[in-house]
Design an enzyme around this catalytic site. Structure first.
Site, PDB file in Angstrom:
ATOM      1  N   HIS A 241      32.601  42.484  41.079  1.00  0.00           N
ATOM      2  CA  HIS A 241      32.853  41.575  42.772  1.00  0.00           C
ATOM      3  C   HIS A 241      34.008  42.644  43.286  1.00  0.00           C
ATOM      4  O   HIS A 241      34.172  42.636  44.622  1.00  0.00           O
ATOM      5  CB  HIS A 241      33.688  40.888  41.522  1.00  0.00           C
ATOM      6  CG  HIS A 241      34.070  40.565  40.407  1.00  0.00           C
ATOM      7  ND1 HIS A 241      32.781  38.637  40.952  1.00  0.00           N
ATOM      8  CD2 HIS A 241      33.610  40.596  38.683  1.00  0.00           C
ATOM      9  CE1 HIS A 241      32.671  38.503  39.285  1.00  0.00           C
ATOM     10  NE2 HIS A 241      32.757  39.440  38.698  1.00  0.00           N
TER      11      HIS A 241
HETATM   12  C1  BDR Z   1      38.002  39.138  39.456  1.00  0.00           C
HETATM   13  O1  BDR Z   1      38.459  38.768  38.813  1.00  0.00           O
HETATM   14  C2  BDR Z   1      39.221  39.697  37.788  1.00  0.00           C
HETATM   15  O2  BDR Z   1      38.172  40.155  36.507  1.00  0.00           O
HETATM   16  C3  BDR Z   1      37.882  40.891  38.644  1.00  0.00           C
HETATM   17  O3  BDR Z   1      38.539  42.342  38.620  1.00  0.00           O
HETATM   18  C4  BDR Z   1      37.762  40.373  39.791  1.00  0.00           C
HETATM   19  O4  BDR Z   1      38.353  40.590  40.428  1.00  0.00           O
HETATM   20  C5  BDR Z   1      36.681  38.167  39.243  1.00  0.00           C
HETATM   21  O5  BDR Z   1      37.367  36.748  39.010  1.00  0.00           O
END
Ligand code: BDR
Ligand code: CA
Length: 311
Positions: A241
């Site tokens: 992400h």
């Molecule tokens: C986001 O949530 C976190 O767990 C990850 O680091 C990312 O920023 C994805 O939904």
């Protein structure tokens, strides 16, 4: 001239890869990292931030601790995804580099006030608590922000922590609401994009084949991180992400999206933290963000592999 950024983060294996990508890229000048509570509590996110800077061979990077809890809700964490430490996978040594004394929010405010207007970009990779607190405390800094490029939300993919909400927005919807209404220039990397930035065996092997401490750590991060998403979605790999935010600053042409209105649900228990994105333009609400929808995943991983190999 390198673009000046502050990375606001809750590492998190994918945050770690984002930070490594930024520290490896001379198009960017990382003014500092501000840790926030999110994937794990603040004492771990600030510790993890320092571990990552040392892994990158950049112990001179300044790391600040920010807010330990969302503006008005109890902290929700994600050890079920990231492990007990938030950074499970590789064994990284305890950092020697210090945590800065200044509070992360004060650092954000001071930096925006002292740097020339519209030359500092904020890169939030976790809940938006630090950014909203800075904007609440010092409204004058909002217009000094060059851009906010954040990972959060979803429209077509809807939710990952609840059926309706993405984790970063769900943890602190009030903060997200403040940021979305701030008037700052905002670019959003939602799950709609990041769920296309999947690790594959070949991509993880490319990191491992570097045979460097950083390459091996990234392979170990992604190996760990993969398990949860593969089991949950039946996907080929795990979404990286947060690196999408940094990749956008280096290669914006890898992403496409729409400039639209995005509002945050702050009232409903059922859909709390939902990003209500007017993708189809069915309201007359004014656009307030560029909401990305697609990514050239091949180009993204080419960039990531090239840059991680530099460290
Ligand atoms: C986001 O949530 C976190 O767990 C990850 O680091 C990312 O920023 C994805 O939904
Ligand atoms: Ca994150």
């Amino acid at each position: 001239m390198a673009r000046k950024i502050i990375i606001d983060t809750d590492p998190g294996q994918d945050d770690a890869v984002a930070i490594l990508l930024a520290l490896a890229s001379n198009e960017l000048e990382v003014l500092g990292l501000t840790a926030v509570a999110g994937n794990v509590p603040l004492p771990l996110t600030e510790l993890n931030s320092r571990k990552i800077c040392e892994l990158a061979g950049k112990p001179e990077t300044r790391v600040f601790a920010g807010c330990a809890a969302p503006l008005s809700r109890k902290l929700v964490t994600a050890e079920h995804v990231h492990g007990r430490t938030g950074l499970d996978g590789p064994e990284l040594p305890d950092p020697v580099m210090p945590l800065q004394d200044q509070h992360g929010v004060d650092f954000i405010i001071e930096t925006l006030r002292s740097e020339p207007s519209k030359t500092v970009t904020l890169c939030p990779l976790g809940p938006l608590t630090n950014i909203a607190t800075a904007f609440n405390r010092a409204p004058d800094v909002v217009e000094k922000v060059e851009e906010i490029v954040l990972m959060g939300g979803a429209y077509f993919e809807v939710g990952n922590i609840t059926p309706a909400a993405e984790f970063n927005i769900y943890v602190d919807p009030q903060a997200a609401d403040i940021v979305m209404k701030s008037g700052a220039k905002i670019t959003i990397m939602p799950l709609d994009v990041t769920h296309k930035a999947l690790t594959t065996r070949a991509r993880i092997d490319a990191f491992r084949a570097m045979n460097t401490p950083v390459g091996t750590a990234v392979a170990d991060f992604t190996d760990f991180f993969e398990r949860f998403d593969m089991a949950k979605y039946g996907s080929e790999g795990a979404p990286l992400h947060d690196p999408c935010v940094i990749a956008y600053l280096i290669r914006p042409e890898l992403f496409t999206g729409r400039h639209i209105n995005v509002e945050i649900e702050t009232m409903s228990e059922l859909t709390l933290g939902m990003t209500v994105a007017d993708w189809w333009g069915v309201t007359d609400r004014a656009p307030n963000a560029t909401f990305m929808g697609d990514i050239d995943a091949e180009g993204f991983y080419d960039l990531l592999i090239e840059r991680i190999a530099r460290l």
